[in-house]
Design an enzyme around this catalytic site. Structure first.
Site, short mmCIF file in Angstrom:
data_model
loop_
_atom_site.label_atom_id
_atom_site.label_comp_id
_atom_site.label_asym_id
_atom_site.label_seq_id
_atom_site.Cartn_x
_atom_site.Cartn_y
_atom_site.Cartn_z
CB SER A 187 -4.05 -4.32 6.92
OG SER A 187 -2.66 -4.55 6.84
CB THR A 198 -0.92 -0.01 1.23
OG1 THR A 198 -1.71 -1.20 1.21
CG2 THR A 198 -1.86 1.19 1.22
CB THR A 199 3.54 2.43 2.31
OG1 THR A 199 2.73 2.02 3.40
CG2 THR A 199 4.20 3.74 2.64
CB SER A 237 3.28 3.08 6.38
OG SER A 237 2.25 3.50 7.26
CB VAL A 278 3.64 -5.81 7.40
CG1 VAL A 278 4.14 -5.15 6.12
CG2 VAL A 278 4.20 -7.22 7.53
CE LYS A 323 0.93 -5.11 4.96
NZ LYS A 323 0.16 -4.31 5.86
CE1 TYR A 357 -2.21 -5.46 3.33
CE2 TYR A 357 -1.06 -5.14 1.24
CZ TYR A 357 -1.57 -4.64 2.42
OH TYR A 357 -1.42 -3.30 2.69
CG ASP A 406 1.53 0.63 11.46
OD1 ASP A 406 1.10 -0.46 11.06
OD2 ASP A 406 2.32 1.31 10.80
CD GLU A 407 -3.80 3.10 13.72
OE1 GLU A 407 -4.82 3.41 13.07
OE2 GLU A 407 -2.69 2.86 13.18
#
Length: 286
Positions: free
Chosen positions: A152, A28-29, A195, A193, A150, A120, A178-179
């Site tokens: 997300s 994505t990033t 950004s 995984v 992964k 993913y 991530d948060e």
């Protein structure tokens, strides 16, 4: 345009400054879905080449709307010696159930029969909400190379069920929001995984160490401070373009503008995000 010349510097930066030794390319990033097949192959080759003897794993995302393109990218990743491949669900004509999704993934994975395969799962972007718990049921029979996910998504119940049901398997559950990483670790995620690890990898590694001890109070401090920064930038409007801007000012490596339809981060965003990040006092004193 893609800029291959900075990847050598980028690898060294990740390893020496962030203690990050695994990369996920064309995700994505990296705007993988905005690149053509040739560009994706060039990037994959450069990361594998530059990462040799420096990185532990280079996983290439090979998902595409076109099955033929995805298969071509999978064959290419295998040929250049990638450590793994990952695939998102197609998101224009979408799979509507587990069997349809599995059929697509199997057709891609079978083109790289010696390469570990990851699904993913990113429903906020694909709109494909098939639960991973359901997908994993009997997946090894269909995809012998299946290695993990992964993940997300914020659905920690689905993630917990995946981990609980597959305890006997050596699957890796890598979390991608991530948060909320600490929450995912608490229910058994194996890693992450995301950004933010481009610029907060070292801090996140300290959180992982604290969690492993376990020193939960310290781990929470790191998670809360990461969250404080992300909460701040999300309110300003935080996407791939803004992430590139943050990585640029932290690393000093020019990440460049995004490709349309995304537009570059504003100067105002950069000033505010930089000030916020610099204002944070981490438990290690830096």
């Amino acid at each position: 345009q893609i800029n291959l010349s900075v990847i050598c510097q980028y690898v060294d930066y990740l390893v020496s400054k962030q203690n990050v030794k695994n990369v996920f390319v064309n995700g994505t990033t990296g705007e993988g879905l905005s690149l053509n097949v040739q560009e994706r192959k060039q990037l994959a080759e450069e990361w594998v080449y530059r990462g040799k003897d420096k990185l532990d794993h280079v996983v290439i995302h090979v998902g595409a709307l076109s099955l033929a393109e995805s298969q071509e990218l999978a064959r290419h990743a295998a040929a250049i010696g990638a450590s793994g491949i990952a695939v998102i669900a197609p998101f224009f004509f979408k799979p509507t159930n587990k069997d349809e999704l599995m059929a697509f993934l199997q057709k891609v994975a079978s083109e790289a029969p010696a390469v570990p395969f990851y699904y993913y799962h990113i429903p906020p972007l694909t709109g494909v909400k098939i639960r991973v718990e359901e997908l994993l049921d009997g997946i090894k029979e269909q995809i012998p190379t299946f290695q993990g996910v992964k993940f997300s998504d914020t659905d920690l119940l689905d993630l917990a069920q995946c981990i609980n049901k597959n305890e006997g398997e050596q699957f890796a559950f890598l979390y991608g929001v991530d948060e909320q990483l600490l929450s995912a670790l608490a229910i058994g995620a194996d890693g992450a995984v995301g950004s933010t690890y481009n610029y907060l990898g070292q801090k996140t590694n300290l959180m992982l160490q604290a969690f492993a001890k376990p020193d939960l109070a310290l781990a929470r401090k790191y998670q809360f401070l990461t969250g404080e920064f992300l909460n701040f930038v999300i309110k300003l409007g935080f996407g791939v373009a803004q992430t590139k801007a943050v990585i640029t000012f932290v690393s000093g490596i020019p990440m460049g503008p995004p490709r349309l339809p995304l537009v570059d981060a504003s100067e105002e965003f950069i000033v505010k995000a930089k000030a916020k990040l610099e204002s944070i006092v981490w438990p290690d004193g830096h």
